[in-house]
Design an enzyme around this catalytic site. Structure first.
Site, PDB file in Angstrom:
ATOM      1  N   ASP A 147      51.619  18.918  51.167  1.00 35.14           N
ATOM      2  CA  ASP A 147      52.615  19.002  50.097  1.00 35.14           C
ATOM      3  C   ASP A 147      53.103  17.624  49.678  1.00 35.14           C
ATOM      4  O   ASP A 147      54.160  17.498  49.048  1.00 35.14           O
ATOM      5  CB  ASP A 147      53.831  19.827  50.566  1.00 35.14           C
ATOM      6  CG  ASP A 147      53.511  21.303  50.748  1.00 35.14           C
ATOM      7  OD1 ASP A 147      52.423  21.730  50.331  1.00 35.14           O
ATOM      8  OD2 ASP A 147      54.349  22.024  51.326  1.00 35.14           O
ATOM      9  N   ASP A 298      59.771  28.750  62.966  1.00 42.14           N
ATOM     10  CA  ASP A 298      59.087  29.046  64.224  1.00 42.14           C
ATOM     11  C   ASP A 298      59.933  29.943  65.126  1.00 42.14           C
ATOM     12  O   ASP A 298      59.429  30.904  65.721  1.00 42.14           O
ATOM     13  CB  ASP A 298      58.736  27.744  64.939  1.00 42.14           C
ATOM     14  CG  ASP A 298      59.868  26.728  64.912  1.00 42.14           C
ATOM     15  OD1 ASP A 298      60.997  27.097  64.533  1.00 42.14           O
ATOM     16  OD2 ASP A 298      59.629  25.550  65.262  1.00 42.14           O
TER      17      ASP A 298
END
Length: 573
Positions: A147, A298
């Site tokens: 990105d 996560d």
């Protein structure tokens, strides 16, 4: 009115206000009790860890004795073995089993994902490390999820093309926006992933060549069908960079050496740490995939997977090294991101945990795990209240006796830090790293508290501020200890972080605590000075850690200008 008279009048008014003093005492007692609960939670994990280690040590000794006795019997029985049998066979060795040196069984296809965002210094290193993994090429897929908005994309493209020429199945997946941040990039990559297992490494990690072989084949981590993810222990490439990185090791190893080990072995809910681990693709899909409504994607996915019946596995003796933040500001912003994301996970997941069929004790440990950063709020409360209470001897006399006993639980996290370092043979390092670790943890309590409150009550997930990397380990040599900075110099481009309002608030708190130290010293309360001085040191050290890099840059710039001016004058003469 002179300042001295103003201060005397203020404290006289304060002393006469018994109601306000009572409120301060209640808040102080409540903060101590809550912090003691979190410390007791850590103490229980420590006790379980010591129990497991003692059991393993006794089992190893018993196994060694049995092996010695069995070896002696085999040695005595060797006289009855036919002469044609060679020595290796007589000892049970014989020819090696067929395929013992090869990867055994039907191997799963593995997709390795590398999420990147402006990682100029480490992009080539991590791609090279992943492409060197010892795993069948036809079963390995590498995705570089980029990105970036700087020249990282160009460097990644060149590294990908070079690896593809060597026969590696690797592709660069570039997005023009950061929608969903890291979670969005991982989810986008999964759409094109073909692996049954998905390994994830952040840009600063360097997995060993046999990482996949050891976790999947030798350790058979995914042999049980209910194992949804496997997490390995983090190592630290730049542990010795400075006092702050060494202090971070003390804080982090309590989690990686003690907490994760116990949670994995007892069936308590554990978390994937975002890097240095492997997911089962079926688990990812069943749990709902990566979601970007929290800043700790996560932790969020780990709990969603375990609520659906999957379990995590922690391999404490498999180490995957990465970088630690080398500046106080980078560490502070990383901790704030984790704190905000954890609070968002509490808001999102705890209602599901409360309604689940999980045992009550497991629910309690899950809440303590998810809400660990909440302790910063109560630390901050003590920082403000404790100096004021210590000014009044009457206030100290009315504190209940049981509070002193309860507050002793605060030593349990320090004991856990010691055990974690002692288990790795770093007892001597622990002694001089602990004070910095305590001051660092205390100094970021303000920013963490603000992040927790924003995470609980904010309407948006917030921006994922990534931690800058500086290639702390390249070609086997540690990099310079300088901090990342955002400027072009000598062909180098490094990344800078900007301070915010929390630094000014930390300065105010540090000066406030230091002023209270002077006040207590003037009154002869030297015993009371010690804890307040620790509060002051924590905040002022964190402020200095944020200010000093900018000051060093200014001094270097001025020195460079002087050298250039001197050379210019010398040439003109």
């Amino acid at each position: 009115m002179p300042p001295r008279i103003c201060a005397a009048a203020f404290f006289a008014m304060w002393s006469s206000n018994n109601a306000l003093s009572d409120v301060l005492i209640v808040l102080n007692n409540a903060a101590v009790v809550v912090l003691s609960m979190y410390a007791l939670h850590q103490g229980i994990l420590l006790l379980l860890y010591l129990g497991f280690r003692l059991s393993a040590r006794l089992s190893a000794r018993l196994s060694a004795r049995l092996s010695t006795r069995l070896g002696a019997r085999l040695h005595k029985a060797r006289d009855g073995v036919s002469p044609g049998l060679d020595g290796a066979a007589a000892h049970g060795g014989g020819a090696p089993r067929a395929g013992a040196d090869r990867l055994e069984g039907v191997l799963p296809c593995v997709t390795v994902q590398l999420p990147l965002y402006n990682e100029r210094y480490v992009v080539e290193r991590v791609i090279a490390a992943v492409c060197a993994l010892d795993y069948p090429r036809e079963l390995l897929q590498v995705q570089v999820l980029d990105d970036s908005t700087d020249d990282t994309s160009r460097m990644a493209q060149q590294a990908v093309l070079a690896a593809r020429e060597r026969g590696v199945d690797i592709e660069l997946i570039h997005r023009d926006n950061r929608a969903g941040y890291k979670a969005g990039a991982l989810a986008n990559g999964l759409l094109m992933a073909r692996g049954e297992l998905v390994a994830i490494f952040d840009a600063d990690f360097i997995p060993s060549r046999n990482f996949l072989r050891r976790v999947i084949c030798e350790r058979r981590a995914f042999a049980a069908p209910d194992v949804g993810f496997v997490q390995t222990r983090w190592g630290y490439l730049n542990r010795e960079a400075n006092a702050f990185t060494r202090a971070q090791v003390v804080l982090l190893d309590m989690h990686f050496v003690v907490d994760q080990y116990v949670r994995s072995h007892t069936g308590l809910r554990m978390n994937f740490n975002g890097s240095g681990g492997i997911w089962r693709r079926a688990c990812l899909d069943a749990a709902g995939g990566w979601q970007s409504d929290t800043l700790t994607e996560d932790l969020d996915l780990s709990y969603r997977a375990q609520l659906r019946g999957w379990r995590g596995m922690y391999l404490e003796d498999e180490i995957c090294p990465g970088e630690l933040p080398q500046s106080v500001l980078a560490f502070k912003q990383q901790q704030a991101r984790w704190a905000r994301g954890s609070a968002q996970c509490v808001r999102k997941l705890f209602p599901r945990i409360a309604r689940s069929r999980m045992p009550i004790l497991h629910k309690l440990f899950a809440f303590m795990h998810l809400s660990g950063y909440f302790a910063n709020i109560f630390v901050l409360l003590l920082v403000v209240i404790t100096p004021l209470l210590m000014i009044y001897a009457s206030g100290l006399r009315v504190l209940p006796q049981w509070l002193s006993v309860v507050s002793m639980a605060g030593l349990l996290p320090i004991m856990a830090m010691f055990v974690a370092q002692n288990a790795q043979g770093r007892t001597a390092d622990f002694v001089h790293d602990l004070p910095v670790a305590i001051m660092l943890g205390m100094g970021v309590s303000l920013s963490n508290s603000a992040a927790v409150l924003i995470g609980l009550f904010g309407r948006t997930s917030g921006e994922f501020v990534r931690t800058p990397k500086s290639a702390a380990h390249t070609a086997g040599k540690p990099a310079a200890r300088g901090l990342p900075r955002d400027r072009h110099a000598g062909g180098r481009f490094v990344y800078a972080l900007q301070t915010d309002w929390t630094m000014r608030a930390e300065l105010v708190l540090g000066l406030y605590a230091f002023t209270m130290c002077i006040w207590l010293a003037l009154r002869g309360a030297w015993v009371s000075v010690i804890p307040v001085l620790f509060y002051a040191s924590g905040f002022l050290v964190v402020v200095w850690g944020q200010v000093s890099p900018a000051m060093r840059l200014q001094l270097r710039a001025r020195a460079r200008q002087r050298r250039m001016q001197y050379r210019s004058n010398s040439r003109s003469l």
